[in-house]
Design a protein around this motif. Structure first.
Motif: not given
Length: 262
Positions: A161, A236-237, A241, A177, A179, A259, A246, A164, A244, A257
């Motif tokens: 966390d 992520i949310e 972000f 972003f 990942c 965002g 994936y 992020l 979002v 992923h």
């Protein structure tokens, strides 16, 4: 005084809290050192092992990742976290052209040393800078980057966390972003096959190539402990972000992923 008290309270909480290191349970403030030790052991054979473990597929996955980044040739500032050996960073630099500026950040000095040497050989050292730092505490300004990537690194971060949140902080408004990380295979037959391959073949290859199976046993276990794609998207949310989503690749072996900081 209050800031010092809060910092001390956080340190005490970390000392008491536990997390996973592969299938083992360890104190939260011990995990980073254990992860560092894994990558010190494998740094100089890391790229060779990536080719062997994935049968070269990691190259295609990274190509897809950089195609999603879409670095602009008019000027682009990119941050690649946990990117020590430079695989993703080199692709971004080449795709963005001479005006692309790429910062490669990694907590492991040995991985960064490999990346610097590779950058010199590739003629990309003018576009890249290498920073030794923790993904949870980026020594970088707010709103600095057009895009942030992390490939096969987020699952090794003790406090995901925080990482992020830091990603959100250093991105510009409109920043992206991305990942790339191992995920959970959904098809039952493929899942069983992948499980058998991961736990039997990968540590054996690690022993053969590096002389030590333990780091690769940890890496396989860490994949199993990482949240599923939906759960990670929710994390992520929560970091702020938007939009979002994936994309699963290779039957769900990995996922990209995405965002946006809007």
């Amino acid at each position: 005084m209050q800031d010092a008290r809060r910092q001390n309270a956080a340190m005490n909480q970390d000392a008491e809290s536990t997390t996973h290191f592969g299938y083992s349970e360890v104190r939260l403030n011990e995990k980073q050192g254990l992860v560092d030790d894994v990558f010190h052991k494998v740094a100089h054979r890391y790229d060779v092992m990536n080719d062997l473990m994935s049968a070269g597929l990691h190259r295609l996955w990274k190509d897809v990742l950089v195609a999603r980044i879409k670095p602009s040739p008019r000027g682009f500032k990119h941050l690649d976290v946990a990117g020590g050996t430079g695989d993703v960073a080199f692709r971004v630099a080449r795709a963005g052209g001479p005006r692309a500026e790429v910062t490669v950040l990694d907590i492991n000095a040995d991985m960064l040393a490999v990346g610097r040497e590779r950058a010199k050989k590739a003629g990309l050292e003018k576009q890249l800078r290498f920073v030794e730092a923790n993904a949870e505490e980026l020594p970088l300004p707010d709103g600095e980057f057009d895009a942030y990537s992390i490939a096969f690194g987020i699952r090794n971060v003790p406090r995901i966390d925080r990482a992020l949140s830091e990603a959100f902080r250093v991105l510009k408004r409109g920043g992206h972003f991305l990942c790339l990380e191992f995920s959970h295979v959904e098809a039952p037959f493929l899942a069983r096959l992948y499980e058998s391959y991961s736990f039997s073949m990968i540590p054996a290859m690690g022993r053969l190539v590096t002389g030590d199976a333990a780091p690769y046993r940890y890496l396989v276990e860490s994949i199993r402990q990482f949240p599923g794609a939906d759960d990670f998207a929710a994390m992520i949310e929560r970091a702020g972000f938007q939009r979002v989503d994936y994309t699963r690749l290779t039957g769900g072996v990995v996922a990209i992923h995405s965002g946006w900081k809007l």
